[in-house]
Design an enzyme around this catalytic site. Sequence first.
Site, PDB file in Angstrom:
ATOM      1  NE  ARG A  39      38.213  40.379  46.231  1.00  0.00           N
ATOM      2  CZ  ARG A  39      38.840  40.724  45.126  1.00  0.00           C
ATOM      3  NH1 ARG A  39      40.040  41.265  45.187  1.00  0.00           N
ATOM      4  NH2 ARG A  39      38.301  40.523  43.951  1.00  0.00           N
ATOM      5  CE  LYS A 200      39.010  43.119  23.450  1.00  0.00           C
ATOM      6  NZ  LYS A 200      40.345  42.589  23.804  1.00  0.00           N
ATOM      7  N   GLY A 354      33.764  40.373  36.789  1.00  0.00           N
ATOM      8  CA  GLY A 354      34.144  41.489  37.655  1.00  0.00           C
ATOM      9  C   GLY A 354      33.342  42.748  37.405  1.00  0.00           C
ATOM     10  N   GLY A 377      37.485  36.437  36.871  1.00  0.00           N
ATOM     11  CA  GLY A 377      38.024  35.480  35.900  1.00  0.00           C
ATOM     12  C   GLY A 377      37.644  34.046  36.239  1.00  0.00           C
TER      13      GLY A 377
HETATM   14  P1  ADP Z   1      32.860  41.313  33.021  1.00  0.00           P
HETATM   15  O1  ADP Z   1      34.068  41.905  33.726  1.00  0.00           O
HETATM   16  O2  ADP Z   1      31.632  41.369  33.879  1.00  0.00           O
HETATM   17  O3  ADP Z   1      33.143  39.958  32.462  1.00  0.00           O
HETATM   18  P2  ADP Z   1      33.483  42.685  30.568  1.00  0.00           P
HETATM   19  O4  ADP Z   1      34.845  43.005  31.105  1.00  0.00           O
HETATM   20  O5  ADP Z   1      33.378  41.718  29.471  1.00  0.00           O
HETATM   21  O6  ADP Z   1      32.519  42.263  31.782  1.00  0.00           O
HETATM   22  O7  ADP Z   1      32.784  43.994  30.028  1.00  0.00           O
HETATM   23  C1  ADP Z   1      32.619  45.161  30.776  1.00  0.00           C
HETATM   24  C2  ADP Z   1      32.985  46.370  29.971  1.00  0.00           C
HETATM   25  O8  ADP Z   1      32.285  46.401  28.735  1.00  0.00           O
HETATM   26  C3  ADP Z   1      32.646  47.647  30.686  1.00  0.00           C
HETATM   27  O9  ADP Z   1      33.831  48.388  30.901  1.00  0.00           O
HETATM   28  C4  ADP Z   1      31.718  48.378  29.726  1.00  0.00           C
HETATM   29  O10 ADP Z   1      31.974  49.764  29.673  1.00  0.00           O
HETATM   30  C5  ADP Z   1      32.058  47.739  28.393  1.00  0.00           C
HETATM   31  N1  ADP Z   1      30.965  47.889  27.425  1.00  0.00           N
HETATM   32  C6  ADP Z   1      29.706  47.388  27.520  1.00  0.00           C
HETATM   33  N2  ADP Z   1      28.973  47.732  26.457  1.00  0.00           N
HETATM   34  C7  ADP Z   1      29.764  48.484  25.662  1.00  0.00           C
HETATM   35  C8  ADP Z   1      29.566  49.131  24.403  1.00  0.00           C
HETATM   36  N3  ADP Z   1      28.405  49.071  23.762  1.00  0.00           N
HETATM   37  N4  ADP Z   1      30.634  49.806  23.880  1.00  0.00           N
HETATM   38  C9  ADP Z   1      31.808  49.849  24.526  1.00  0.00           C
HETATM   39  N5  ADP Z   1      32.049  49.260  25.706  1.00  0.00           N
HETATM   40  C10 ADP Z   1      31.034  48.589  26.263  1.00  0.00           C
HETATM   41 MG    MG Z   2      35.860  42.770  32.952  1.00  0.00          MG
END
Ligand code: ADP
Ligand code: MG
Length: 397
Positions: A39, A200, A354, A377
Amino acid sequence: MNALNKKSIEDIEVKGRRVLVRCDFNVPLKDGVITDDKRIRESLPTIKYLLDNGAKVILCSHLGRPKGTFNMTYSLAPVAARLSEMLGFEVKLAADVVGESAKALAAELEEGKAMLIENVRFHAEEEKNDAAFAKEMASLAEIYVNDAFGTAHRAHASTAGVADYLPAVCGYLIQKEIAIMGGALSNPKRPFVSILGGAKVSDKIGVIKNLMEKVDTLIIGGAMAYTFKAAAGEPIGTSLCEKDKMDLAASLVKEAEEKGVKFLLPLDSRCGDKYDPDCNTIVCNVEDGIPDGYMGLDVGPRTEEYFANAIKDAGTVVWNGPMGVSEWKNFEGGTVAVAKAVAESGAISIIGGGDSAAAVEKLGFADKMTHISTGGGASLEFLEGKELPGIAVLNDK
Ligand code: ADP
Ligand code: MG
């Protein structure tokens, strides 16, 4: 928001002026030592431009969550030391944020030199965007530059409030984020493919809805795929599922159909008998669903091919959310396959989020992507089409 229309550091005269620059120096620390200075390195183009053009540069940032107190665990001292090494002169750190020390150092600052004030979150007023505090901070300088994309979705004193009192422009980091992401969203090279995964559905509803208006193909993987599958009546075993979002999932599928957007869900899953990297694994097909006692932790080999095929001719790819639990070797395959397909497609590729950025970096595909957003975010809110306060406050061209 016409984010592309914001003034940047190149649009104003900075020579001899005191310039307050909001950076994202929120670096990871271990026992007071910086473990990754990415960063800081990324902020250098903006800082160097200002120095080379004779500005007096006053840097500021938050670091961690000191919760409104002068907790020296979160002092920017390690950042000042690293900046001094990188810039080749001593970057002095004020003992405070808007107090005597900051004012004295700012007053004696020379052209072409930079200083740092302490962690802006040492004051609770920062996150409250307190007007008096913002005014006090603004009084240190004559120009405000925001280059902290990672906090641009927050209306805090140093990310938004100060712009009420100073001419406000963006630095190169924010400029790059809005040019690339804004460009892709407003005028994408087609076909435009969006890949969404991660934890989610509820976190990503806004993103799905906004992208649905723009893309040709929407690919869904990760844990959120199982809410869609459950909504379609497929057995999902013990996979993560947001029961209260099943209706919404079904309506999103219907909406895609009405809009003529291709909506791709996994054809198979790599499943485990528990949420553990050392679990027993099986592959389950969409035709059979997932048996009781198993949960989908990654997409399967059929899906890898299916998704890769949909990606290979893309003109633009926006990707948020890993395809599975990519932190674990057993369940990184889907994310690797998608990363590989994106890399080979030659598409303009944008990674937001992230965990997605971390996965792409860890798996070794970072330099194959057009752009990896520096703000988790903030990039999500940008992809949702929301106005980011830290960008909205900047002066229009
Ligand atoms: P980002 O930070 O890129 O927006 P998210 O925080 O929404 O992504 O999602 C990342 C998380 O989702 C990771 O910790 C990963 O382990 C989890 N994940 C992805 N697929 C699954 C799954 N099938 N079951 C449980 N956790 C999952
Ligand atoms: Mg995340």
